[in-house]
Each structure stands twice: as C-alpha cells, then as structure tokens.
Scaffold this motif. Structure first.
Motif, mmCIF file in Angstrom:
data_model
loop_
_atom_site.group_PDB
_atom_site.id
_atom_site.type_symbol
_atom_site.label_atom_id
_atom_site.label_comp_id
_atom_site.label_asym_id
_atom_site.label_seq_id
_atom_site.Cartn_x
_atom_site.Cartn_y
_atom_site.Cartn_z
ATOM 1 N N ARG A 194 -12.585 36.610 -38.737
ATOM 2 C CA ARG A 194 -13.988 37.914 -37.657
ATOM 3 C C ARG A 194 -14.602 36.913 -36.983
ATOM 4 N N ASP A 195 -15.775 35.844 -36.612
ATOM 5 C CA ASP A 195 -15.877 34.576 -35.968
ATOM 6 C C ASP A 195 -15.697 34.016 -35.102
ATOM 7 N N GLY A 196 -14.078 34.237 -35.242
ATOM 8 C CA GLY A 196 -13.395 33.465 -33.642
ATOM 9 C C GLY A 196 -12.955 32.075 -34.156
ATOM 10 N N PHE A 197 -13.132 31.875 -35.785
ATOM 11 C CA PHE A 197 -12.787 30.152 -35.760
ATOM 12 C C PHE A 197 -11.080 30.705 -36.036
ATOM 13 N N VAL A 198 -10.544 29.366 -36.156
ATOM 14 C CA VAL A 198 -9.161 29.331 -37.255
ATOM 15 C C VAL A 198 -9.437 29.222 -38.520
ATOM 16 N N LYS A 199 -8.795 29.991 -39.452
ATOM 17 C CA LYS A 199 -8.547 29.650 -41.053
ATOM 18 C C LYS A 199 -8.175 28.598 -41.320
ATOM 19 N N THR A 232 -8.178 30.900 -30.645
ATOM 20 C CA THR A 232 -9.101 30.310 -30.161
ATOM 21 C C THR A 232 -9.729 29.450 -31.040
ATOM 22 N N GLU A 233 -9.290 28.622 -30.817
ATOM 23 C CA GLU A 233 -9.778 27.105 -31.199
ATOM 24 C C GLU A 233 -8.230 26.315 -31.617
ATOM 25 N N VAL A 234 -8.580 25.269 -32.272
ATOM 26 C CA VAL A 234 -7.761 24.248 -32.526
ATOM 27 C C VAL A 234 -8.740 22.745 -33.394
ATOM 28 N N ARG A 235 -8.379 23.320 -34.559
ATOM 29 C CA ARG A 235 -9.237 22.295 -35.413
ATOM 30 C C ARG A 235 -8.618 20.826 -36.486
#
Length: 291
Positions: free
Chosen positions: A181-186, A233-236
């Motif tokens: 919900r904060d826009g970060f990948v799990k 939303t991102e790649v980590r």
C-alpha cells in the motif's frame, strides 16, 4: 516460472533430464526446496472468505441453498485461481527479462512482442521498472536461463541470469512481486538464498540440450548472489549474505535427502495393509469343564 527444455513435470515434482533423449533423473532446485513445510490454510481461508464477501450473488443466495452452495464452491477455488494467475504473470515477466538479456547479447529475441503481451495484460509497469533497473545497475549479461547440474548431490535447475555488475560475476534470480500500500515491492522470501546457493554449487552448465552436452561450471564459488524483486512500481535487488550461505546450503542438502527418502517410501510399496480380527477362541467342551 520458466519452462526449461530439459525440465519435466512428474508425479515426484519437477525433474530434469540430461538431454532431450533421456528420462528425467534428478529433482529441480525448486522441487527440493518445496520439501520445506508450509502452512497456507489461513491464506486459503482468507482468499475464499474474501471472494465470497465480494460475490454480488451473495445477498440473494442466502435464501437459496442451491445458489449459496454454488457461490461457496466458486469462492473455495479463489486461492487456486490467484495462484495460477500469479504463475502466468510471473512467466510473462520472466520471459520479458530474458528477452532484454538476449537483445543485449545480440542474439535472436522477441523483446517487442514480450513487452506487448505485458501491456495487454495491464503489466507494462513491470517492463518499465525492469528497464530502469537494468540501466541503473549497468547489467552486462553473460548467459540468461542457464541450466545447471550437480551430480554429487543429484539435482538440477535453471538460473534466470548470469551477468556481471560492477565487475562482479552475479547469479540472479527474478521474483515477480506485488506492490504494498506504500508503493514498494513486497519483500523477498529467504528461500531465494537456498535457490541461489544451490545454483552456485553447480558442477556443470548446459551447452546443448539435444546432444546432452555439458561443460564444467565456469563461474566460480564466490559470485554475488542477487535476488531481484520485480514489481510494477520498483525493482529491488537484495544480496545474499555471504555469512549465511553455508547454513542455507546445508539446509538444501537436508531437503534433498528428504525428497529422496519420500521417493523411496513411495516406491517401497503400500504403507498400510488390511488386517482382520484374530481367530475366535474355541469354546471349551463340556467334558473339559471342571466337575
């Protein structure tokens, strides 16, 4: 999940063959890791309850037992549908990542078609974020989708990518992830470390699947092991902690033995056999009775 040419679905899990002409003989890395116990009962129940609560037929079905049973039956399969949808999405994303590497290597690829498929499924963000990560980390691919084999322990698997980043050899495993919900990948599961260390412990890598040609493992015993969470939303990227690799390798070895023990138990024969009551006791004769 990708589908390497030498991998086969079997009653004992995913297994690998030495060539396209051979029968599968060793379990895949993921099959070995699947021996870990997992409790998904709560998640299955939550998915079913959530699906039922959102079913527009529910208010009317409360007074119609037949319709209610239908709604409950469909809701009970919600977890399986979610799992299958996630697996298909993961296959599409992995395919796109492979095509990026193939284009960078100047090999035949279908990158544009892979991107189009993602966009048609509302998943274009995965491609955009992956492209940004690829450029930011200056990934130099060596070999995508590299199948590896370990004869001593008896397993095989396929690495998503071998590459160099910052001058270091890296073994990379992609995991398609949802966004919180904060826009970060799990977060990645720690099991990715077992998967990567098993790949690092390979003894051979595949050259030609039709001929069954393999070469000795060429990437050393100290590459950088990266789990890469790919999201909309991102790649980590997360590095496997070198201090824990031995522990995760030993755990993988134990799971490999557990897989084989389970196979031996299945092939040993029936575990339970029917048994009848003991023979009835013969009543003593009258002449045998005491006076």
């Amino acid at each position: 999940m990708t589908a390497p040419l030498l991998a086969h679905a079997t009653p004992h899990g995913r297994m690998y063959a030495r060539s396209t002409a051979d029968q599968p003989s060793v379990p895949s890395i993921t099959t070995v890791i699947s021996q870990l116990p997992s409790s998904l009962g709560g998640w299955f129940g939550h998915m079913a309850a959530s699906a039922l609560s959102r079913d527009p037929r529910l208010p009317g079905a409360l007074s119609n037992p037949a319709e209610l049973r239908t709604a409950v039956k469909e809701a009970a399969a919600a977890a399986e549908r979610y799992r299958d949808d996630a697996a298909q999405r993961g296959t599409r994303v992995h395919h796109y990542c492979e095509q990026v590497a193939l284009r960078a290597l100047g090999r035949p690829e279908e990158l544009d078609a892979a991107r189009l498929v993602l966009e048609e499924n509302g998943e274009g963000g995965f491609a955009q974020r992956f492209d940004e990560w690829w450029e930011l980390y200056d990934v130099r691919p060596v070999e995508p989708e590299l199948t590896v084999w370990n004869t001593e322990l008896g397993y095989a698997g396929t690495l998503d990518l071998v590459a160099t980043i910052g001058g270091r050899t890296c073994l990379i495993d992609y995991k398609t992830k949802n966004t919180d919900r904060d826009g970060f990948v799990k977060a990645l599961d720690d099991k990715v470390v077992m998967q990567l260390v098993a790949g690092m412990k390979a003894e051979e890598s595949l050259v030609d699947p039709q001929k069954g040609e393999w070469r000795p493992w060429a990437h050393g015993d100290q590459p950088l092991l990266l789990g890469v969470a790919v999201g909309q939303t991102e790649v980590r990227a997360m590095r496997a902690n070198p201090a824990v690799l031995r522990n995760h390798w030993l755990r993988f070895c134990a799971l490999r033995r557990a897989w084989e023990a389970g196979l031996d138990a299945e092939e040993a024969g029936r575990a339970l056999l029917p048994i009848g009551p003991p023979p009835s006791r013969v009543a003593p004769s009258a002449s045998a009775l005491p006076a």
